[in-house]
Design a protein around this motif. Sequence first.
Motif, PDB file in Angstrom:
ATOM      1  N   TYR A  67       0.833  -1.205   0.000  1.00  0.00           N
ATOM      2  CA  TYR A  67       0.000   0.000   0.000  1.00  0.00           C
ATOM      3  C   TYR A  67       0.871   1.261   0.000  1.00  0.00           C
ATOM      4  CZ  TYR A  67      -2.644   3.794   2.166  1.00  0.00           C
ATOM      5  OH  TYR A  67      -3.193   4.998   2.471  1.00  0.00           O
ATOM      6  N   LYS A  68       1.915   1.250   0.845  1.00  0.00           N
ATOM      7  CA  LYS A  68       2.800   2.414   0.920  1.00  0.00           C
ATOM      8  C   LYS A  68       3.509   2.649  -0.420  1.00  0.00           C
ATOM      9  CE  LYS A  68       3.950   4.590   4.046  1.00  0.00           C
ATOM     10  NZ  LYS A  68       3.492   5.936   4.495  1.00  0.00           N
ATOM     11  N   VAL A  69       3.968   1.556  -1.053  1.00  0.00           N
ATOM     12  CA  VAL A  69       4.631   1.675  -2.351  1.00  0.00           C
ATOM     13  C   VAL A  69       3.674   2.248  -3.391  1.00  0.00           C
ATOM     14  CG1 VAL A  69       5.637   0.374  -4.264  1.00  0.00           C
ATOM     15  CG2 VAL A  69       6.310  -0.146  -1.912  1.00  0.00           C
ATOM     16  N   THR A 107       1.899   6.670  -6.746  1.00  0.00           N
ATOM     17  CA  THR A 107       0.809   7.549  -7.156  1.00  0.00           C
ATOM     18  C   THR A 107       1.166   9.012  -6.923  1.00  0.00           C
ATOM     19  OG1 THR A 107      -0.827   5.840  -6.642  1.00  0.00           O
ATOM     20  CG2 THR A 107      -1.630   8.096  -6.840  1.00  0.00           C
ATOM     21  N   THR A 108       1.784   9.289  -5.753  1.00  0.00           N
ATOM     22  CA  THR A 108       2.195  10.656  -5.422  1.00  0.00           C
ATOM     23  C   THR A 108       3.218  11.172  -6.426  1.00  0.00           C
ATOM     24  OG1 THR A 108       1.811  10.252  -3.063  1.00  0.00           O
ATOM     25  CG2 THR A 108       3.204  12.133  -3.652  1.00  0.00           C
ATOM     26  N   LYS A 109       4.196  10.309  -6.761  1.00  0.00           N
ATOM     27  CA  LYS A 109       5.211  10.707  -7.735  1.00  0.00           C
ATOM     28  C   LYS A 109       4.582  10.965  -9.100  1.00  0.00           C
ATOM     29  CE  LYS A 109       9.299   8.540  -5.709  1.00  0.00           C
ATOM     30  NZ  LYS A 109      10.373   7.519  -5.904  1.00  0.00           N
ATOM     31  N   ASP A 125       2.915  14.702 -13.275  1.00  0.00           N
ATOM     32  CA  ASP A 125       1.878  15.283 -14.134  1.00  0.00           C
ATOM     33  C   ASP A 125       1.725  16.775 -13.867  1.00  0.00           C
ATOM     34  OD1 ASP A 125       1.416  12.830 -15.246  1.00  0.00           O
ATOM     35  OD2 ASP A 125      -0.341  12.363 -14.019  1.00  0.00           O
ATOM     36  N   ARG A 126       1.820  17.149 -12.597  1.00  0.00           N
ATOM     37  CA  ARG A 126       1.704  18.567 -12.227  1.00  0.00           C
ATOM     38  C   ARG A 126       2.860  19.368 -12.830  1.00  0.00           C
ATOM     39  NH1 ARG A 126       3.687  21.643  -7.969  1.00  0.00           N
ATOM     40  NH2 ARG A 126       2.417  23.460  -7.411  1.00  0.00           N
ATOM     41  N   GLU A 127       4.072  18.834 -12.761  1.00  0.00           N
ATOM     42  CA  GLU A 127       5.221  19.518 -13.345  1.00  0.00           C
ATOM     43  C   GLU A 127       5.058  19.678 -14.855  1.00  0.00           C
ATOM     44  OE1 GLU A 127       8.687  17.365 -12.266  1.00  0.00           O
ATOM     45  OE2 GLU A 127       8.595  17.912 -10.135  1.00  0.00           O
TER      46      GLU A 127
END
Length: 240
Positions: free
Chosen positions: A57-59, A64-66, A71-73
């Motif tokens: 789950y943490k991975v 997902t965060t990365k 995508d934001r960048e």
Amino acid sequence: MKKISLGTLLFITIGFFLIALYALIIQVFGIQSEDKATIISGVLSMVGGALGAFGAYKVAVLQTTKAIEHDREIRIREKKVEKLEELKTAFVSCHLTLEGVYKKVYKQNNMIRELIEKCYKKGYAVFYKENFITPDIENEFIKGVMQLQSFKMIVMNNKEYLPVRMDSLEVLSATQRMINVLDDLINMHKPMIGDNAMKMDEFKYYWTAVTLDFQKTKEAIQKYISDPKKYIDIEIQENL
């Protein structure tokens, strides 16, 4: 006060759970019970599975965060390129328009120079607008003012996207100065008409001052509008 991470909290909880479970097993089955090892093994397997699921789950969350940050960048860079392209178009359009305006300025100056010569030779006392500015010259000046006003608005709305080598305040100041000069050139004839018309010597002094101001303003705005396009191109390439 330091915050405890979710993982640390989970490990502490599992630790207390195992200790409590071990104490309960000893109490229920006795310290020598043959089933104790089997039960503990099953519980540890269950805990291991839970920890494995938590790790997965943490991975997944990290990935997902990365992905979201990536995508934001990309969106930020795409927006910057879009704004830089808009600025580049504005700079190019303004530069081309002013090139046409400059030609009309020189034509107007020739008209005024000829008028002054005639006035000194023949002593003209009546002057007409056409002696100072013809409709095609006036239209070109008005188009120039409108282009400069539009250019100013685009720069003001997107000044945070200008390359660091370009000072938006200096660009806007040079633009406004040229707008003022064009207004003076459009209204060049006004001091020479009406009851309080200037004498020819006064007008010649006024005309010379406006002409000099135009030349200085032209040099300033060419510096800020013509040359910096290459800096915008560099910024665009760096963000592609």
